[in-house]
Design a protein around this motif. Structure first.
Motif, PDB file in Angstrom:
ATOM      1  N   SER A  65       0.818  -1.213   0.000  1.00 13.89           N
ATOM      2  CA  SER A  65       0.000   0.000   0.000  1.00 13.89           C
ATOM      3  C   SER A  65       0.855   1.268   0.000  1.00 13.89           C
ATOM      4  O   SER A  65       1.998   1.272   0.470  1.00 13.89           O
ATOM      5  CB  SER A  65      -0.922   0.007   1.223  1.00 13.89           C
ATOM      6  N   ALA A  66       0.247   2.338  -0.519  1.00  9.96           N
ATOM      7  CA  ALA A  66       0.907   3.647  -0.477  1.00  9.96           C
ATOM      8  C   ALA A  66       1.170   4.031   0.978  1.00  9.96           C
ATOM      9  O   ALA A  66       2.123   4.736   1.292  1.00  9.96           O
ATOM     10  CB  ALA A  66       0.025   4.688  -1.158  1.00  9.96           C
ATOM     11  N   ARG A  67       0.342   3.499   1.878  1.00  7.59           N
ATOM     12  CA  ARG A  67       0.502   3.816   3.299  1.00  7.59           C
ATOM     13  C   ARG A  67       1.786   3.221   3.875  1.00  7.59           C
ATOM     14  O   ARG A  67       2.533   3.909   4.589  1.00  7.59           O
ATOM     15  CB  ARG A  67      -0.711   3.267   4.056  1.00  7.59           C
ATOM     16  N   GLY A 146      -2.529   0.059  -3.974  1.00  9.76           N
ATOM     17  CA  GLY A 146      -1.236  -0.578  -4.212  1.00  9.76           C
ATOM     18  C   GLY A 146      -0.314   0.367  -4.963  1.00  9.76           C
ATOM     19  O   GLY A 146      -0.766   1.136  -5.812  1.00  9.76           O
ATOM     20  N   THR A 147       0.971   0.318  -4.646  1.00 10.84           N
ATOM     21  CA  THR A 147       1.923   1.141  -5.371  1.00 10.84           C
ATOM     22  C   THR A 147       3.199   0.328  -5.616  1.00 10.84           C
ATOM     23  O   THR A 147       3.332  -0.798  -5.136  1.00 10.84           O
ATOM     24  CB  THR A 147       2.216   2.464  -4.624  1.00 10.84           C
ATOM     25  N   LYS A 148       4.101   0.929  -6.396  1.00 10.87           N
ATOM     26  CA  LYS A 148       5.351   0.243  -6.744  1.00 10.87           C
ATOM     27  C   LYS A 148       6.497   1.227  -6.595  1.00 10.87           C
ATOM     28  O   LYS A 148       6.367   2.381  -7.026  1.00 10.87           O
ATOM     29  CB  LYS A 148       5.248  -0.222  -8.207  1.00 10.87           C
ATOM     30  N   ILE A 149       7.593   0.800  -5.978  1.00 10.35           N
ATOM     31  CA  ILE A 149       8.768   1.672  -5.910  1.00 10.35           C
ATOM     32  C   ILE A 149      10.021   0.902  -6.338  1.00 10.35           C
ATOM     33  O   ILE A 149      10.057  -0.324  -6.261  1.00 10.35           O
ATOM     34  CB  ILE A 149       8.997   2.293  -4.502  1.00 10.35           C
ATOM     35  N   VAL A 150      11.008   1.661  -6.789  1.00  9.98           N
ATOM     36  CA  VAL A 150      12.342   1.105  -7.017  1.00  9.98           C
ATOM     37  C   VAL A 150      13.214   1.749  -5.952  1.00  9.98           C
ATOM     38  O   VAL A 150      13.346   2.978  -5.924  1.00  9.98           O
ATOM     39  CB  VAL A 150      12.890   1.440  -8.419  1.00  9.98           C
ATOM     40  N   ASP A 151      13.762   0.931  -5.075  1.00 13.99           N
ATOM     41  CA  ASP A 151      14.417   1.449  -3.878  1.00 13.99           C
ATOM     42  C   ASP A 151      15.886   1.067  -3.839  1.00 13.99           C
ATOM     43  O   ASP A 151      16.249  -0.047  -4.216  1.00 13.99           O
ATOM     44  CB  ASP A 151      13.691   0.851  -2.662  1.00 13.99           C
TER      45      ASP A 151
END
Ligand code: FAD
Length: 223
Positions: A65-67, A146-151
């Motif tokens: 989640s974005a949360r 839902g979200t997606k990140i590249v970390d």
């Protein structure tokens, strides 16, 4: 269900790398793989935190989640960086969202939850059809989407994160996300499996007592 992809830029053999970097400063023979490993292990065991910063971790963190990602972003030590899925360019019609277990297991609560998400989707769509730009209609999107990140961050930061976020009182989704990261990293090499097993733990395990005001009772409070 979220997904962790460990990118190839992640250090494959973190203990050996730590030993090689430390060896440069100790005038050691860094061509000897066994000695590098032993030296790296000593750095970790002796808490030489700076040496951990040479270990790179690059992950795609997808479907949480974005949360929880908002909480992820509070771990700033060591200047990590990241990219996040845009809310301007991606069409969030029928966006995915994370349903908490307590809602998933409660039929009536789930109905309310799903209906709310449906209304948000429909109304965001209506606004777009009225000519409202997506960057404005996206204000309706919930923290549960839902979200997606590249970390990208270093091992020192991740160990520190484990101490906070594997705490029983940390947000459940973060604990699940962190557990998924442990599994993903453990699977890439034996050195990672060792690090996850011996270094990633809640702060009460590390300290031997609980420093939180409201404790879960797993460890005693400091006398
Ligand atoms: C039960 C629980 C409840 C929580 N509740 C909340 C909440 O309500 N709201 C909230 O916002 N967060 C909350 N958190 C998150 C927590 O308070 C921290 O914000 C989070 O863990 C990230 O900060 P950090 O210092 O742990 O990590 P990092 O920012 O990664 O820092 C790691 C370490 O690096 C060093 N460091 C980092 N930045 C600096 C700096 N600028 N100067 C000097 N040293 C630095 C420090 O030694 C620090 O300990 C909660 C956590 C738990 C476990």
């Amino acid at each position: 269900m979220g997904k962790i992809i460990v990118l190839p830029e992640t250090t494959q053999n973190p203990i050996s790398l730590i030993g090689m970097r430390a060896g440069v400063c100790w005038g050691a023979d860094i061509t000897d793989a066994a000695k590098n490993y032993k030296r790296g292990l000593e750095c970790i065991e002796n808490n030489h935190g700076r040496t951990l910063e040479y270990v790179n971790v690059e992950l795609v963190i997808d479907g949480y989640s974005a949360r929880v990602i908002r909480e992820w972003y509070t771990h700033l030590g060591g200047s990590p960086t990241r990219l996040q899925a845009s809310t301007r360019y991606i069409n969030y019609k029928n966006f995915e969202y994370i349903t908490p277990h307590k809602i998933e297991n409660n039929e009536e609560a789930k109905k309310i939850f799903d209906e709310t998400m449906k209304i948000i989707t429909e109304n965001a769509q209506k606004l777009e059809e009225m000519g409202i730009p997506r960057e404005d209609s996206a204000m309706l999107l919930p923290l549960g989407m839902g979200t997606k990140i590249v970390d990208k961050r270093n091992l020192r930061n991740l160990i520190d994160m484990s101490r906070q976020r594997q705490c029983t009182r940390a947000y459940w989704e973060y604990r699940e996300l962190f557990s998924d990261i442990c599994k993903a990293l453990s699977s890439i090499s034996e050195e990672w499996a060792y690090i996850v097993k011996t270094q990633f733990m809640p702060k009460c395990e590390y300290l031997g007592y609980c420093p939180e005001k409201y404790t879960c009772g797993r460890k005693p409070k400091k006398a």
